[in-house]
Design an enzyme around this catalytic site. Structure first.
Site, PDB file in Angstrom:
ATOM      1  N   ASP A 110      -2.755  -1.074   9.455  1.00 28.93           N
ATOM      2  CA  ASP A 110      -2.659  -1.395   8.250  1.00 28.93           C
ATOM      3  C   ASP A 110      -3.558  -2.425   7.917  1.00 28.93           C
ATOM      4  O   ASP A 110      -4.124  -2.741   6.730  1.00 28.93           O
ATOM      5  CB  ASP A 110      -1.726  -1.134   7.621  1.00 28.93           C
ATOM      6  CG  ASP A 110      -1.151  -0.225   8.044  1.00 28.93           C
ATOM      7  OD1 ASP A 110      -1.546   0.788   7.751  1.00 28.93           O
ATOM      8  OD2 ASP A 110       0.875   0.683   7.526  1.00 28.93           O
ATOM      9  N   LYS A 120       1.178  -1.200  -0.367  1.00 30.53           N
ATOM     10  CA  LYS A 120      -0.117  -0.132  -0.361  1.00 30.53           C
ATOM     11  C   LYS A 120       0.582   1.263   0.287  1.00 30.53           C
ATOM     12  O   LYS A 120       2.604   1.012   0.505  1.00 30.53           O
ATOM     13  CB  LYS A 120      -1.198   0.597   1.070  1.00 30.53           C
ATOM     14  CG  LYS A 120      -0.291  -0.086   2.122  1.00 30.53           C
ATOM     15  CD  LYS A 120       0.250   1.444   2.864  1.00 30.53           C
ATOM     16  CE  LYS A 120       0.639   1.692   4.531  1.00 30.53           C
ATOM     17  NZ  LYS A 120       1.114   2.869   4.733  1.00 30.53           N
TER      18      LYS A 120
END
EC number: 2.7.1.148
Length: 288
Positions: A137, A10
């Site tokens: 996350d 990401k």
């Protein structure tokens, strides 16, 4: 029975922390997207063992309870499958300690994989809530599509497909401790980002607006610790990236270009300056 899950890295197109929660954790307001630089996680539901076995092709990674993929399997075991054994093999491609969510991506892949193997029919939102107890996350990595991420990381609002672009990623050798950076935050002095402007730019498919609005409120804190981050960002922009910033708490920096030829030039120019450089596309995998 086994399954292989793609676990994309990401990047943070926008990152802000409006305040600190009463428990000491940061409140987040971020726009994140997945990129086509991914680990591959093979998950096997095993009857011949009752525990969890983790193997990786990166010798320096822990293969016990310190590994987030192990923690994800343990959590799913405790919630749904008792003594059902799990074997996990991780092929690492995402740089480690890079601010790109590699460990969280692997954990999210385990959640998705066991959801399928054990036919649990959990929604992505349910898996995101489970994932939050592993790392902030993990909820985004369960979704792995361009999203507004709020709360402690568990509230995921998909924003639709990101406009076409090329992404140059550069990771310096030095690493940074996320807890150390987070402890340095002084909320009264923090320069906050206009995350809503980034959200609108993506919804309206307006690349110039996105490039102008992007920002990471942790960037100055990390650059004070690692001046190399500022140097890489400056070089990316000098070489022609239309926008460049640090992802997460660093130290990785990424640049964005609308055209492949320009992105290739930035990539080639950076390779002489930084060991780990990648040229990738956004990865819109609605994985569940």
């Amino acid at each position: 029975m086994e399954i292989i899950e793609k676990a994309p890295a990401k990047i943070n197109l926008s990152l802000d922390t409006p305040f600190r929660n009463l428990d000491g954790s940061p409140e987040w307001r971020m726009v994140m997207t997945a990129v086509d630089l991914a680990d591959y996680v093979k998950i096997e539901s095993a009857n011949d063992i009752t525990g969890i076995q983790v193997e990786t092709d990166a010798g320096f990674l822990p293969q016990d309870q310190r590994n987030l993929a192990y923690q994800a399997a343990k959590k799913m075991q405790q919630l749904f499958a008792g003594h059902q054994g799990v074997r996990i093999k991780i092929k690492k491609n995402i740089p480690v300690a890079a601010g790109m969510g590699g460990g969280s991506a692997d954990a999210a892949a385990v959640l998705r994989g066991l959801n399928k193997l054990w036919k649990l029919n959990l929604t992505r939102t349910k898996m995101a809530k489970i994932g939050l107890s592993i790392d902030s996350d993990v909820p985004f990595c369960v979704f792995s599509e361009t999203s507004l991420v709020t709360g402690k990381g568990e509230i995921i609002t998909p924003l639709g497909e990101l406009m076409p672009m090329w992404i140059i990623i550069a990771k310096p050798r030095a690493s940074v401790s996320t807890p150390t950076i987070l402890k340095k935050i002084s909320y009264s002095e923090l320069s906050h980002q206009n995350v809503d402007e980034v959200v609108e730019a993506i919804r309206k498919k307006d690349s110039p607006r996105l490039f102008k609005a992007m920002g990471n409120t942790l960037e100055d804190l990390t650059m004070a610790e690692l001046p190399e981050v500022a140097k890489i960002k400056a070089k990316m922009l000098a070489f022609g990236a239309e926008a460049a910033q640090m992802t997460g708490s660093g130290p990785t920096v990424f640049g964005l270009c609308s055209k492949k030829s320009r992105a290739q030039h930035v990539y080639n120019s950076l390779r002489g300056f930084c060991d780990e450089v990648y040229l990738v596309r956004p990865c819109n995998c609605n994985l569940v």
